[in-house]
Design a protein around this motif. Sequence first.
Motif, PDB file in Angstrom:
ATOM      1  N   THR A 148       3.855   4.891 -19.016  1.00 51.40           N
ATOM      2  CA  THR A 148       4.129   4.208 -17.641  1.00 51.40           C
ATOM      3  C   THR A 148       5.350   4.558 -16.953  1.00 51.40           C
ATOM      4  OG1 THR A 148       1.501   3.690 -17.413  1.00 51.40           O
ATOM      5  CG2 THR A 148       2.998   2.813 -15.229  1.00 51.40           C
ATOM      6  N   ASP A 149       5.506   5.367 -15.913  1.00 58.44           N
ATOM      7  CA  ASP A 149       7.020   5.038 -14.999  1.00 58.44           C
ATOM      8  C   ASP A 149       7.140   3.339 -14.966  1.00 58.44           C
ATOM      9  OD1 ASP A 149       9.710   6.667 -13.676  1.00 58.44           O
ATOM     10  OD2 ASP A 149       7.997   5.028 -12.583  1.00 58.44           O
ATOM     11  N   GLY A 150       8.120   3.521 -14.406  1.00 55.43           N
ATOM     12  CA  GLY A 150       9.094   2.116 -14.329  1.00 55.43           C
ATOM     13  C   GLY A 150       8.721   1.572 -13.207  1.00 55.43           C
ATOM     14  N   VAL A 151       8.645   2.358 -11.789  1.00 55.63           N
ATOM     15  CA  VAL A 151       8.385   1.551 -10.690  1.00 55.63           C
ATOM     16  C   VAL A 151       6.732   1.631 -10.353  1.00 55.63           C
ATOM     17  CG1 VAL A 151       7.924   2.491  -8.063  1.00 55.63           C
ATOM     18  CG2 VAL A 151      10.364   3.349  -9.818  1.00 55.63           C
ATOM     19  N   VAL A 152       6.123   2.099 -11.369  1.00 55.06           N
ATOM     20  CA  VAL A 152       4.744   2.468 -11.357  1.00 55.06           C
ATOM     21  C   VAL A 152       4.193   1.434 -11.997  1.00 55.06           C
ATOM     22  CG1 VAL A 152       2.269   3.695 -11.933  1.00 55.06           C
ATOM     23  CG2 VAL A 152       4.326   4.561 -11.295  1.00 55.06           C
ATOM     24  N   LYS A 153       5.112   0.195 -12.926  1.00 53.92           N
ATOM     25  CA  LYS A 153       4.583  -0.195 -13.308  1.00 53.92           C
ATOM     26  C   LYS A 153       4.467  -2.340 -12.379  1.00 53.92           C
ATOM     27  CE  LYS A 153       5.204   0.246 -18.456  1.00 53.92           C
ATOM     28  NZ  LYS A 153       6.188  -0.140 -19.464  1.00 53.92           N
ATOM     29  N   ASP A 154       5.865  -1.562 -11.203  1.00 56.24           N
ATOM     30  CA  ASP A 154       6.175  -2.477 -10.509  1.00 56.24           C
ATOM     31  C   ASP A 154       5.375  -2.799  -9.900  1.00 56.24           C
ATOM     32  OD1 ASP A 154       8.291  -3.044 -12.382  1.00 56.24           O
ATOM     33  OD2 ASP A 154      10.182  -2.126 -10.281  1.00 56.24           O
ATOM     34  N   CYS A 155       5.057  -1.994  -9.525  1.00 54.88           N
ATOM     35  CA  CYS A 155       3.245  -1.925  -8.732  1.00 54.88           C
ATOM     36  C   CYS A 155       2.323  -2.761  -9.104  1.00 54.88           C
ATOM     37  CB  CYS A 155       3.348  -0.457  -7.891  1.00 54.88           C
ATOM     38  SG  CYS A 155       4.599   0.352  -6.817  1.00 54.88           S
ATOM     39  N   LEU A 156       1.698  -1.895 -10.613  1.00 57.00           N
ATOM     40  CA  LEU A 156       1.147  -2.754 -10.949  1.00 57.00           C
ATOM     41  C   LEU A 156       0.834  -3.955 -11.174  1.00 57.00           C
ATOM     42  CD1 LEU A 156       0.636  -0.154 -13.970  1.00 57.00           C
ATOM     43  CD2 LEU A 156      -1.423  -0.324 -11.305  1.00 57.00           C
ATOM     44  N   SER A 157       2.398  -4.585 -11.245  1.00 56.81           N
ATOM     45  CA  SER A 157       2.122  -5.747 -10.996  1.00 56.81           C
ATOM     46  C   SER A 157       1.903  -6.646  -9.554  1.00 56.81           C
ATOM     47  CB  SER A 157       3.591  -6.388 -11.394  1.00 56.81           C
ATOM     48  OG  SER A 157       4.530  -6.147 -10.634  1.00 56.81           O
ATOM     49  N   VAL A 158       2.252  -6.129  -8.985  1.00 56.24           N
ATOM     50  CA  VAL A 158       1.635  -6.718  -7.779  1.00 56.24           C
ATOM     51  C   VAL A 158      -0.172  -6.773  -7.431  1.00 56.24           C
ATOM     52  CG1 VAL A 158       1.900  -6.397  -5.148  1.00 56.24           C
ATOM     53  CG2 VAL A 158       3.653  -6.507  -6.461  1.00 56.24           C
ATOM     54  N   CYS A 159      -0.349  -5.579  -7.797  1.00 55.65           N
ATOM     55  CA  CYS A 159      -2.012  -5.812  -7.967  1.00 55.65           C
ATOM     56  C   CYS A 159      -2.244  -6.193  -9.424  1.00 55.65           C
ATOM     57  CB  CYS A 159      -2.073  -3.397  -8.078  1.00 55.65           C
ATOM     58  SG  CYS A 159      -1.566  -2.624  -7.151  1.00 55.65           S
ATOM     59  N   LEU A 160      -1.573  -6.480 -10.526  1.00 56.34           N
ATOM     60  CA  LEU A 160      -2.697  -7.315 -10.650  1.00 56.34           C
ATOM     61  C   LEU A 160      -2.254  -8.923 -10.579  1.00 56.34           C
ATOM     62  CD1 LEU A 160      -1.301  -6.210 -14.757  1.00 56.34           C
ATOM     63  CD2 LEU A 160      -3.376  -6.370 -13.953  1.00 56.34           C
ATOM     64  N   GLU A 161      -1.257  -9.213  -9.938  1.00 59.89           N
ATOM     65  CA  GLU A 161      -1.457 -10.497  -9.010  1.00 59.89           C
ATOM     66  C   GLU A 161      -2.325 -10.801  -8.139  1.00 59.89           C
ATOM     67  OE1 GLU A 161       1.720 -13.341  -7.006  1.00 59.89           O
ATOM     68  OE2 GLU A 161       2.243 -11.976  -7.820  1.00 59.89           O
ATOM     69  N   VAL A 162      -2.445  -9.481  -7.151  1.00 59.42           N
ATOM     70  CA  VAL A 162      -3.654 -10.173  -6.290  1.00 59.42           C
ATOM     71  C   VAL A 162      -5.395  -9.655  -6.952  1.00 59.42           C
ATOM     72  CG1 VAL A 162      -2.013  -9.418  -4.551  1.00 59.42           C
ATOM     73  CG2 VAL A 162      -3.532  -7.151  -5.259  1.00 59.42           C
ATOM     74  N   PHE A 163      -5.438  -9.004  -7.428  1.00 57.49           N
ATOM     75  CA  PHE A 163      -6.893  -9.198  -8.275  1.00 57.49           C
ATOM     76  C   PHE A 163      -6.980 -10.499  -8.736  1.00 57.49           C
ATOM     77  CE2 PHE A 163      -6.001  -4.372  -8.702  1.00 57.49           C
ATOM     78  CZ  PHE A 163      -5.988  -3.747  -7.950  1.00 57.49           C
ATOM     79  N   ASP A 164      -6.150 -10.823 -10.015  1.00 57.65           N
ATOM     80  CA  ASP A 164      -6.094 -12.209 -10.335  1.00 57.65           C
ATOM     81  C   ASP A 164      -6.719 -13.487  -9.133  1.00 57.65           C
ATOM     82  OD1 ASP A 164      -5.869 -13.682 -12.623  1.00 57.65           O
ATOM     83  OD2 ASP A 164      -4.644 -15.029 -11.200  1.00 57.65           O
ATOM     84  N   LEU A 165      -6.174 -13.314  -8.048  1.00 55.29           N
ATOM     85  CA  LEU A 165      -6.236 -14.130  -6.840  1.00 55.29           C
ATOM     86  C   LEU A 165      -7.335 -13.243  -6.647  1.00 55.29           C
ATOM     87  CD1 LEU A 165      -3.140 -14.051  -4.782  1.00 55.29           C
ATOM     88  CD2 LEU A 165      -3.940 -16.132  -6.189  1.00 55.29           C
ATOM     89  N   GLY A 166      -7.734 -12.295  -6.705  1.00 59.70           N
ATOM     90  CA  GLY A 166      -9.390 -11.955  -5.926  1.00 59.70           C
ATOM     91  C   GLY A 166     -10.652 -12.419  -7.067  1.00 59.70           C
TER      92      GLY A 166
END
Length: 240
Positions: A148-166
């Motif tokens: 997985t590309d590094g930039v995509v991983k950065d985006c995924l980290s944002v998603c994981l954070e908000v998914f956990d909040l959800g």
Amino acid sequence: MEFNKSILLLLIFSPLLLFFAEAICIPRNASNDDSHGPLGMALHVASSAFMQSLPPVSSPSQSPVSYPSLPDYAPHSPSVLPSPFNNAALKKICGVTDHQAECLAIFGPSLTGAVEPLSVLKMGIQTLHKGYEQATAMATKLSNDPSTDGVVKDCLSVCLEVFDLGITDLDQALTAISSNDMDSLVQLLNGVIGYAETCKDAFTEQGEIASPLAEINDRLDKLGSISISISILVPGVTII
């Protein structure tokens, strides 16, 4: 006479004994021309028969990881959806949403007992909770993939954070329903509805990078919208 016969037999069988002796002593890496001789052909046939008699060897393989998915939305208009999608009470509830066909497809198959806004809303929150769990599992798998590309991983980290909040907010929303705290319920749902959009924006802001979570984000967004719309039908809910 007996001596002469012995000499004669020895002369006759000597070439044959020599042939078999050479055949036995020929190393396995002998030239290809030797493999076409009578003994080579016999060994080849015997070896082939032996290999064919062995049971097939199955190499171990890893089963693909599969995740539970959100219900597929029916590609039909509400007027042609089959029973139980055409439940009159559910149609009335789903009619207040912007996604009536999807609402009927999600809740129709699971209908049991009386259909009223609060029970449908609770089912919607539970389904949305499951969706965020699925999205978290997908994002985690992609983030841990070395390809997985590094930039995509950065985006995924944002998603994981908000998914956990959800997930946390949806747990609290179910608690709010149990305690009849409708004001907290609406506030929590209003917060949850933006999480899928936040994940989507993380990829959009990077330009041409396609989100591998685009499909599930769309479903989470629609289900969140459906849930918040249904909540206005629940007695005691104040529209914010």
